[in-house]
Design an enzyme around this catalytic site. Structure first.
Site, PDB file in Angstrom:
ATOM      1  N   HIS A   7      -2.353 -19.983 -10.118  1.00 49.05           N
ATOM      2  CA  HIS A   7      -3.464 -19.740  -9.178  1.00 49.05           C
ATOM      3  C   HIS A   7      -3.321 -18.354  -8.542  1.00 49.05           C
ATOM      4  O   HIS A   7      -4.272 -17.578  -8.513  1.00 49.05           O
ATOM      5  CB  HIS A   7      -3.479 -20.827  -8.094  1.00 49.05           C
ATOM      6  CG  HIS A   7      -4.259 -20.479  -6.864  1.00 49.05           C
ATOM      7  ND1 HIS A   7      -5.635 -20.476  -6.841  1.00 49.05           N
ATOM      8  CD2 HIS A   7      -3.872 -20.083  -5.619  1.00 49.05           C
ATOM      9  CE1 HIS A   7      -6.056 -20.105  -5.636  1.00 49.05           C
ATOM     10  NE2 HIS A   7      -5.002 -19.862  -4.875  1.00 49.05           N
TER      11      HIS A   7
ATOM     12  N   ASP B  10     -22.185   8.682 -16.807  1.00 50.39           N
ATOM     13  CA  ASP B  10     -21.358   7.547 -17.241  1.00 50.39           C
ATOM     14  C   ASP B  10     -19.953   7.777 -16.697  1.00 50.39           C
ATOM     15  O   ASP B  10     -19.696   8.748 -15.999  1.00 50.39           O
ATOM     16  CB  ASP B  10     -21.330   7.472 -18.788  1.00 50.39           C
ATOM     17  CG  ASP B  10     -21.030   6.049 -19.262  1.00 50.39           C
ATOM     18  OD1 ASP B  10     -20.154   5.410 -18.680  1.00 50.39           O
ATOM     19  OD2 ASP B  10     -21.690   5.589 -20.204  1.00 50.39           O
TER      20      ASP B  10
ATOM     21  N   TRP C  14       3.972 -16.596  -7.624  1.00 50.28           N
ATOM     22  CA  TRP C  14       3.409 -15.348  -8.165  1.00 50.28           C
ATOM     23  C   TRP C  14       4.318 -14.158  -7.899  1.00 50.28           C
ATOM     24  O   TRP C  14       4.187 -13.115  -8.522  1.00 50.28           O
ATOM     25  CB  TRP C  14       1.995 -15.103  -7.620  1.00 50.28           C
ATOM     26  CG  TRP C  14       1.937 -14.392  -6.293  1.00 50.28           C
ATOM     27  CD1 TRP C  14       2.042 -14.959  -5.070  1.00 50.28           C
ATOM     28  CD2 TRP C  14       1.765 -12.979  -6.076  1.00 50.28           C
ATOM     29  NE1 TRP C  14       1.966 -14.014  -4.095  1.00 50.28           N
ATOM     30  CE2 TRP C  14       1.792 -12.785  -4.683  1.00 50.28           C
ATOM     31  CE3 TRP C  14       1.605 -11.883  -6.905  1.00 50.28           C
ATOM     32  CZ2 TRP C  14       1.659 -11.527  -4.096  1.00 50.28           C
ATOM     33  CZ3 TRP C  14       1.472 -10.621  -6.319  1.00 50.28           C
ATOM     34  CH2 TRP C  14       1.505 -10.448  -4.931  1.00 50.28           C
TER      35      TRP C  14
ATOM     36  N   SER D 182      -4.206  -2.281 -18.485  1.00 48.80           N
ATOM     37  CA  SER D 182      -5.648  -2.272 -18.228  1.00 48.80           C
ATOM     38  C   SER D 182      -5.944  -1.624 -16.873  1.00 48.80           C
ATOM     39  O   SER D 182      -6.850  -0.791 -16.753  1.00 48.80           O
ATOM     40  CB  SER D 182      -6.180  -3.707 -18.262  1.00 48.80           C
ATOM     41  OG  SER D 182      -7.445  -3.773 -17.705  1.00 48.80           O
ATOM     42  N   SER D 183      -5.169  -1.992 -15.855  1.00 54.36           N
ATOM     43  CA  SER D 183      -5.406  -1.435 -14.514  1.00 54.36           C
ATOM     44  C   SER D 183      -5.185   0.068 -14.496  1.00 54.36           C
ATOM     45  O   SER D 183      -5.958   0.812 -13.893  1.00 54.36           O
ATOM     46  CB  SER D 183      -4.449  -2.059 -13.498  1.00 54.36           C
ATOM     47  OG  SER D 183      -4.684  -3.404 -13.383  1.00 54.36           O
TER      48      SER D 183
ATOM     49  N   HIS E  21       3.546  -4.603  -1.870  1.00 56.72           N
ATOM     50  CA  HIS E  21       2.819  -4.314  -0.641  1.00 56.72           C
ATOM     51  C   HIS E  21       1.648  -3.355  -0.850  1.00 56.72           C
ATOM     52  O   HIS E  21       0.535  -3.659  -0.414  1.00 56.72           O
ATOM     53  CB  HIS E  21       3.714  -3.882   0.513  1.00 56.72           C
ATOM     54  CG  HIS E  21       2.970  -4.141   1.791  1.00 56.72           C
ATOM     55  ND1 HIS E  21       2.876  -5.405   2.344  1.00 56.72           N
ATOM     56  CD2 HIS E  21       2.161  -3.358   2.520  1.00 56.72           C
ATOM     57  CE1 HIS E  21       2.057  -5.363   3.382  1.00 56.72           C
ATOM     58  NE2 HIS E  21       1.612  -4.135   3.510  1.00 56.72           N
TER      59      HIS E  21
ATOM     60  N   GLU F 165       0.037  -3.173  -3.431  1.00 60.04           N
ATOM     61  CA  GLU F 165      -0.906  -4.023  -4.175  1.00 60.04           C
ATOM     62  C   GLU F 165      -1.875  -4.737  -3.220  1.00 60.04           C
ATOM     63  O   GLU F 165      -3.058  -4.886  -3.501  1.00 60.04           O
ATOM     64  CB  GLU F 165      -0.118  -5.038  -5.017  1.00 60.04           C
ATOM     65  CG  GLU F 165      -0.917  -6.164  -5.623  1.00 60.04           C
ATOM     66  CD  GLU F 165      -1.877  -5.726  -6.720  1.00 60.04           C
ATOM     67  OE1 GLU F 165      -1.645  -4.647  -7.291  1.00 60.04           O
ATOM     68  OE2 GLU F 165      -2.858  -6.454  -6.963  1.00 60.04           O
TER      69      GLU F 165
ATOM     70  N   TYR G 280      -3.008  -3.563  -0.543  1.00 60.62           N
ATOM     71  CA  TYR G 280      -4.038  -2.592  -0.136  1.00 60.62           C
ATOM     72  C   TYR G 280      -4.958  -2.244  -1.298  1.00 60.62           C
ATOM     73  O   TYR G 280      -6.120  -1.896  -1.080  1.00 60.62           O
ATOM     74  CB  TYR G 280      -3.384  -1.359   0.497  1.00 60.62           C
ATOM     75  CG  TYR G 280      -2.768  -1.760   1.806  1.00 60.62           C
ATOM     76  CD1 TYR G 280      -3.558  -1.909   2.936  1.00 60.62           C
ATOM     77  CD2 TYR G 280      -1.425  -2.109   1.890  1.00 60.62           C
ATOM     78  CE1 TYR G 280      -3.024  -2.371   4.123  1.00 60.62           C
ATOM     79  CE2 TYR G 280      -0.879  -2.572   3.073  1.00 60.62           C
ATOM     80  CZ  TYR G 280      -1.684  -2.701   4.186  1.00 60.62           C
ATOM     81  OH  TYR G 280      -1.160  -3.178   5.356  1.00 60.62           O
TER      82      TYR G 280
ATOM     83  N   SER H  46     -18.491  -0.305   4.526  1.00 61.69           N
ATOM     84  CA  SER H  46     -18.986   0.960   5.090  1.00 61.69           C
ATOM     85  C   SER H  46     -20.312   1.381   4.470  1.00 61.69           C
ATOM     86  O   SER H  46     -20.984   2.268   4.982  1.00 61.69           O
ATOM     87  CB  SER H  46     -17.957   2.071   4.875  1.00 61.69           C
ATOM     88  OG  SER H  46     -16.743   1.713   5.435  1.00 61.69           O
TER      89      SER H  46
ATOM     90  N   HIS I  56       9.200  -5.537   4.995  1.00 51.44           N
ATOM     91  CA  HIS I  56       8.831  -6.538   6.010  1.00 51.44           C
ATOM     92  C   HIS I  56       8.637  -7.924   5.373  1.00 51.44           C
ATOM     93  O   HIS I  56       8.527  -8.914   6.087  1.00 51.44           O
ATOM     94  CB  HIS I  56       7.608  -6.109   6.836  1.00 51.44           C
ATOM     95  CG  HIS I  56       6.294  -6.126   6.125  1.00 51.44           C
ATOM     96  ND1 HIS I  56       5.265  -5.288   6.457  1.00 51.44           N
ATOM     97  CD2 HIS I  56       5.844  -6.870   5.097  1.00 51.44           C
ATOM     98  CE1 HIS I  56       4.236  -5.541   5.668  1.00 51.44           C
ATOM     99  NE2 HIS I  56       4.564  -6.480   4.838  1.00 51.44           N
ATOM    100  N   HIS I  57       8.597  -7.981   4.042  1.00 51.51           N
ATOM    101  CA  HIS I  57       8.561  -9.290   3.374  1.00 51.51           C
ATOM    102  C   HIS I  57       9.963  -9.889   3.282  1.00 51.51           C
ATOM    103  O   HIS I  57      10.116 -10.998   2.800  1.00 51.51           O
ATOM    104  CB  HIS I  57       8.010  -9.140   1.953  1.00 51.51           C
ATOM    105  CG  HIS I  57       6.588  -8.666   1.924  1.00 51.51           C
ATOM    106  ND1 HIS I  57       5.519  -9.520   1.907  1.00 51.51           N
ATOM    107  CD2 HIS I  57       6.067  -7.420   1.914  1.00 51.51           C
ATOM    108  CE1 HIS I  57       4.398  -8.825   1.883  1.00 51.51           C
ATOM    109  NE2 HIS I  57       4.692  -7.554   1.888  1.00 51.51           N
TER     110      HIS I  57
ATOM    111  N   THR J 135      -6.305   0.864  10.694  1.00 43.27           N
ATOM    112  CA  THR J 135      -7.173  -0.300  10.457  1.00 43.27           C
ATOM    113  C   THR J 135      -8.070  -0.528  11.664  1.00 43.27           C
ATOM    114  O   THR J 135      -9.268  -0.822  11.531  1.00 43.27           O
ATOM    115  CB  THR J 135      -6.323  -1.561  10.184  1.00 43.27           C
ATOM    116  OG1 THR J 135      -5.310  -1.215   9.244  1.00 43.27           O
ATOM    117  CG2 THR J 135      -7.155  -2.678   9.606  1.00 43.27           C
TER     118      THR J 135
ATOM    119  N   LYS K  85     -11.011   1.747  11.678  1.00 44.38           N
ATOM    120  CA  LYS K  85     -12.096   1.288  10.797  1.00 44.38           C
ATOM    121  C   LYS K  85     -12.949   0.223  11.489  1.00 44.38           C
ATOM    122  O   LYS K  85     -14.174   0.313  11.500  1.00 44.38           O
ATOM    123  CB  LYS K  85     -11.518   0.706   9.508  1.00 44.38           C
ATOM    124  CG  LYS K  85     -10.988   1.768   8.613  1.00 44.38           C
ATOM    125  CD  LYS K  85     -10.450   1.193   7.350  1.00 44.38           C
ATOM    126  CE  LYS K  85     -10.325   2.282   6.327  1.00 44.38           C
ATOM    127  NZ  LYS K  85     -11.576   2.922   5.973  1.00 44.38           N
TER     128      LYS K  85
ATOM    129  N   ARG L  71       5.826 -23.624   2.863  1.00 47.48           N
ATOM    130  CA  ARG L  71       4.849 -23.417   1.800  1.00 47.48           C
ATOM    131  C   ARG L  71       5.463 -23.791   0.453  1.00 47.48           C
ATOM    132  O   ARG L  71       6.652 -24.057   0.367  1.00 47.48           O
ATOM    133  CB  ARG L  71       4.378 -21.956   1.793  1.00 47.48           C
ATOM    134  CG  ARG L  71       5.495 -20.978   1.577  1.00 47.48           C
ATOM    135  CD  ARG L  71       5.102 -19.570   1.941  1.00 47.48           C
ATOM    136  NE  ARG L  71       4.361 -18.936   0.866  1.00 47.48           N
ATOM    137  CZ  ARG L  71       4.363 -17.610   0.624  1.00 47.48           C
ATOM    138  NH1 ARG L  71       5.071 -16.800   1.391  1.00 47.48           N
ATOM    139  NH2 ARG L  71       3.670 -17.109  -0.347  1.00 47.48           N
TER     140      ARG L  71
END
Length: 533
Positions: free
Chosen positions: A84, A113, A149, A177-178, A261, A263, A265, A276, A310-311, A336, A339, A458
């Site tokens: 998941h 294009d 994960w 791919s990314s 981390h 990732e 963002y 925006s 921090h993880h 943040t 924003k 968890r």
């Protein structure tokens, strides 16, 4: 013949020439190099993955509806939580943003294009193979990946099933791919902007994607390194993460979170660009503080490289390091906050209307802020020892990624759907989708904060009796949220099949080059680059 008529004739001829070489039927989708077709493929793929990943979440919530084991074996439960997570991160959210980038970035910057169209085709078509492999691993002997994960060693090395090799291969392909998608976005934005479009005139969605693409190129190789080391540890006798052979399992966590981390963002920065675009359009005002938004996005991306540990507060580290990572993490709340302040300031005294894209955008701002606050709580080292590995963390990142990333993708889909299909969507049905989603998402995730504070761990298939009532409520919220997404599917099908024709600019306050072309956008958008003043 006037200049305008001559230009129109040239444009028509180009369109006709393009149509001659244009494949039809299944070949159109297999061999397409058109950014809109590829964008559509990405979006459809990510929606299919969203439903599959969502179905796995339903299995998880059905099992957790009551204490005790009722529906699935613990090993299968672990496979569901792992796959998941992987599907939602790499299969739903990231491809959805790439799809939006494919569709909208060239149109927003006035490009005909993407810069590398053939590579664009490849970067999409390798994705379904990766996910077919990942899903196929569930049917292997010993089952699919069951180590979460984050695939912490030694769970993913010593104790993992034989399908780990397939998992690693699938992850490599997703990474390739990314990276290909990111290179394409960067090259397109740098080289194909319309005359007059300086960097500081680019729409914020383009800016956020440019920064995201650099983040992707920086961190995906780190992920590739981590999974390769897992592979060699498991199958080739190396000991990168095995203490008995001189390795260190904590090193795995450092490497993983150095990728993991930023990732986070990668999965939220394009949302900032989407919101925006939408908030000014429905407030009928210019975005407040454009340049501060650009700098805030860049600083969030920069800071995201300094906060990985921090993880890992509970794995043990010197107090000085804990303080460093705590303060760096808290520092991210400053850009943040800039924003959120700018979005609210844009709405302040605007002539606001509340069409569905705006409703999703406002829900994003409120719910993402809640997710941000719980992130701030987790950043405080002593408090993190209480929250770590509890449902509080699950509540936090789902507020950021579901009512953050997913809601912004919904907002974007509704905002640009008339441009993509040439039809307006069913507003009444779409509002049903919004209200069902926003109510159920809070029933689903808000009580998880209290489960976590009360100490429910968890990643477990069973729990103590005192958590039973709240878990039942959470599961009901989960099923409601899952079913609500079927309304979205109905809205999409209805809109694609027909509906009220949409004009070139269906939203009053919308601004940008994408609204200067007819709806649906022609197959070949800009034969003559538009000029930007």
């Amino acid at each position: 013949m006037t200049d305008m008529m001559r230009e129109q004739t040239v444009e028509d001829t180009t369109h006709t020439a393009h149509e001659v070489h244009h494949h039809h039927g299944i070949r159109r989708w297999l061999f397409t190099t058109n950014h809109k077709d590829i964008g559509t493929l990405y979006l459809l793929f990510s929606f299919a993955m969203f439903l599959i990943g969502g179905a796995m979440a339903m299995v998880i919530r059905a099992e957790l509806f009551q204490p005790g084991l009722q529906l699935v074996e613990p090993n299968f439960f672990n496979q569901m939580t792992t796959v998941h997570g992987l599907i939602m991160v790499f299969g739903a959210v990231m491809p959805a943003f790439t799809g939006l980038a494919n569709w909208m970035v060239p149109m927003m910057i006035g490009a005909p294009d993407m810069a590398l169209p053939r590579m664009n085709n490849w970067s999409f078509w390798i994705l379904p193979f990766a996910f077919t492999m990942l899903l196929a691993s569930l049917f292997m002997e010993g089952g699919g990946p069951n180590f979460g994960w984050t695939f912490y060693a030694p769970l993913s090395t010593t104790y993992s099933p034989q399908s780990t090799g397939l998992f690693v291969f699938a992850l490599h392909i997703m990474g390739i791919s990314s990276i290909m998608g990111a290179i394409n976005v960067i090259v397109t934005i740098i080289n194909l902007r319309a005359p007059g479009m300086t960097y500081m005139k680019m729409p914020l969605f383009v800016w956020t994607w440019l920064i995201t693409a650099f983040l992707l190129i920086a961190v995906m190789p780190v992920l590739a390194g981590a999974v390769t080391m897992v592979l060699t540890d498991k199958y080739f006798g190396t000991s990168f993460f095995d203490a008995a052979g001189g390795g260190d399992p904590v090193m795995f966590q450092h490497i993983f979170w150095f990728f993991g981390h930023p990732e986070v963002y990668i999965m939220i920065l394009p949302s900032f660009g989407i919101v925006s675009a939408i908030v000014p359009a429905f407030s009928r005002k210019k975005l407040f503080g454009y340049s501060s938004m650009v700098y805030a996005t860049a600083s969030i991306a920069g800071l995201s490289f300094l906060v990985w540990a921090h993880h890992m507060f509970t794995t043990g580290m010197p107090v000085a390091a804990e303080l460093f990572f705590m303060y760096c993490t808290m520092l991210i709340s400053v850009p943040t906050g800039v924003k959120v302040f700018n979005w609210v300031a844009t709405m302040w005294r605007g002539s606001m209307t509340f069409e569905v894209p705006m409703l999703f955008a406002i829900a994003f701002i409120i719910l993402f802020t809640i997710g941000g606050f719980s992130g701030l709580m987790l950043a405080i080292t002593p408090a993190d020892f209480q929250y770590h590995d509890t449902y509080f963390v699950v509540a936090h990142f789902h507020y950021v990624l579901v009512s953050g990333a997913i809601f912004s993708i919904m907002a974007a889909a509704y905002y640009w759907l008339p441009k993509w299909t040439g039809h307006m969507f069913d507003e009444r049905l779409a509002k049903w989708h919004f209200w069902c989603s926003v109510v159920s998402v809070n029933i689903l995730f808000f009580p998880m904060h209290f489960l976590g504070l009360a100490g429910m761990p968890r990643r477990i298939p069973d729990y103590a009796l005192q958590f039973a009532d709240v878990n039942a409520v959470v599961s009901i919220g989960g099923f409601m949220f899952g079913l609500s997404q079927l309304i979205f599917l109905a809205v999409l099908i209805k809109c694609i099949r027909g509906g009220e024709p949409a004009g070139a600019k269906p939203w009053d306050g919308a601004e940008g080059l994408e609204w200067t072309v007819p709806s649906p956008a022609p197959h070949h958008t800009f034969s003559t680059p538009p000029k930007v003043d």
